[in-house]
Design an enzyme around this catalytic site. Sequence first.
Site, PDB file in Angstrom:
ATOM      1  N   HIS A 197      -4.501 -13.944  10.536  1.00 35.80           N
ATOM      2  CA  HIS A 197      -3.672 -12.802  10.154  1.00 35.80           C
ATOM      3  C   HIS A 197      -4.161 -11.475  10.748  1.00 35.80           C
ATOM      4  O   HIS A 197      -3.702 -10.409  10.343  1.00 35.80           O
ATOM      5  CB  HIS A 197      -3.613 -12.685   8.632  1.00 35.80           C
ATOM      6  CG  HIS A 197      -3.065 -13.905   7.960  1.00 35.80           C
ATOM      7  ND1 HIS A 197      -1.828 -14.438   8.270  1.00 35.80           N
ATOM      8  CD2 HIS A 197      -3.600 -14.712   7.004  1.00 35.80           C
ATOM      9  CE1 HIS A 197      -1.607 -15.506   7.534  1.00 35.80           C
ATOM     10  NE2 HIS A 197      -2.665 -15.704   6.763  1.00 35.80           N
ATOM     11  N   ARG A 236       1.857 -10.817   6.207  1.00 35.70           N
ATOM     12  CA  ARG A 236       3.317 -10.883   6.283  1.00 35.70           C
ATOM     13  C   ARG A 236       3.876 -10.290   7.578  1.00 35.70           C
ATOM     14  O   ARG A 236       5.057 -10.429   7.870  1.00 35.70           O
ATOM     15  CB  ARG A 236       3.942 -10.157   5.086  1.00 35.70           C
ATOM     16  CG  ARG A 236       3.575 -10.772   3.746  1.00 35.70           C
ATOM     17  CD  ARG A 236       4.389 -10.131   2.643  1.00 35.70           C
ATOM     18  NE  ARG A 236       3.960 -10.577   1.320  1.00 35.70           N
ATOM     19  CZ  ARG A 236       4.531 -10.193   0.190  1.00 35.70           C
ATOM     20  NH1 ARG A 236       5.550  -9.353   0.213  1.00 35.70           N
ATOM     21  NH2 ARG A 236       4.088 -10.625  -0.964  1.00 35.70           N
ATOM     22  N   PRO A 295       0.834  -1.203   0.000  1.00 35.79           N
ATOM     23  CA  PRO A 295       0.000   0.000   0.000  1.00 35.79           C
ATOM     24  C   PRO A 295       0.871   1.256   0.000  1.00 35.79           C
ATOM     25  O   PRO A 295       1.778   1.404   0.814  1.00 35.79           O
ATOM     26  CB  PRO A 295      -0.789  -0.127   1.307  1.00 35.79           C
ATOM     27  CG  PRO A 295      -0.770  -1.587   1.616  1.00 35.79           C
ATOM     28  CD  PRO A 295       0.553  -2.083   1.138  1.00 35.79           C
ATOM     29  N   GLU A 296       0.609   2.156  -0.951  1.00 38.56           N
ATOM     30  CA  GLU A 296       1.350   3.406  -1.052  1.00 38.56           C
ATOM     31  C   GLU A 296       0.469   4.555  -0.561  1.00 38.56           C
ATOM     32  O   GLU A 296      -0.610   4.331  -0.021  1.00 38.56           O
ATOM     33  CB  GLU A 296       1.810   3.618  -2.493  1.00 38.56           C
ATOM     34  CG  GLU A 296       2.703   2.516  -3.028  1.00 38.56           C
ATOM     35  CD  GLU A 296       4.082   2.495  -2.378  1.00 38.56           C
ATOM     36  OE1 GLU A 296       4.439   3.460  -1.666  1.00 38.56           O
ATOM     37  OE2 GLU A 296       4.812   1.508  -2.580  1.00 38.56           O
ATOM     38  N   ARG A 339      22.365  15.216  -6.659  1.00 37.92           N
ATOM     39  CA  ARG A 339      22.280  13.758  -6.612  1.00 37.92           C
ATOM     40  C   ARG A 339      22.738  13.124  -7.917  1.00 37.92           C
ATOM     41  O   ARG A 339      22.434  13.612  -8.999  1.00 37.92           O
ATOM     42  CB  ARG A 339      20.839  13.314  -6.326  1.00 37.92           C
ATOM     43  CG  ARG A 339      20.314  13.823  -4.997  1.00 37.92           C
ATOM     44  CD  ARG A 339      19.024  13.145  -4.651  1.00 37.92           C
ATOM     45  NE  ARG A 339      18.498  13.681  -3.407  1.00 37.92           N
ATOM     46  CZ  ARG A 339      17.703  13.006  -2.578  1.00 37.92           C
ATOM     47  NH1 ARG A 339      17.355  11.770  -2.873  1.00 37.92           N
ATOM     48  NH2 ARG A 339      17.261  13.567  -1.479  1.00 37.92           N
TER      49      ARG A 339
END
Length: 276
Positions: free
Chosen positions: A94, A112, A2-3, A156
């Site tokens: 879970h 996870r 999830p972002e 950078r």
Amino acid sequence: MPELPEVEVTRRSFAERIAGARVTGVRLGAPLRWPLGCDPETLHGFTVGEVQRRGKYLWVPLLDGRHPVCGLLLHLGMSGSLAFGEPGAQPGKHDHFDLFTTRGVLRLTDPRRFGAVVWSPGLEHGMAAKLLSGLGREPFDPALTPEVVHAALKGRRTSIKAALLAGDIVVGAGNIYACEALFCAGIDPRTACHRISRPRAERLLACVRGTLAQALELGGSTLRDFRDAHGMSGAFQSQAQVYGREGEACRRCGGTVRRIVQGQRASFFCPGCQKR
């Protein structure tokens, strides 16, 4: 994973419903990425305030009356999701955290177990401050100007894709959205940051914002198991121009979409449309 769009969609799906609720209990399942950091019983009786988001973290403030006392910082990890609903359903294998309130149960499901629920005395103190200190600006922050982005890129030597994923210039451009924003801006993901001109930095910032805004409108992306707190999936993945389309025709120029690996992450791009 999830972002930012998925986390913000999740926040919107339960924030109004839980605000003002009183905490009546806490259940801990299997250990998550970090320990809770407090005795769960000390959270009883607090009132939930306005849920906020910072990057991919959610902050659930806990109030004593109208005064913030502490809060819980939540991260969904690689495969986590939050659900907010009526009590009664027994936790599954879970389901690793339940916050019981007078308006329902906020449950974190994380197969996870890379997610986290961490107590902190405030956003700017304790564990929350430590975890949030390295984050860049929010993508829609007015203070994030093209000049700021260009100045941050000039020093950078890494690729622009790596810089977007690092999240210390701007948060929210995870792998899917970085690929799509770079396509929108016409920038090859391998381009070195210091080669990005001021006009290209401005275009990239606009594309990052536009891509994330579209993702929010479509409920985020569901590639495997993302659901918001209502149990709804996202639809942005069906609108992707390059992500996940290796070998297919570019919808802009008709060329072939390529896939390369950068820093162990897949990058999808069109060589015809995106230049170094």
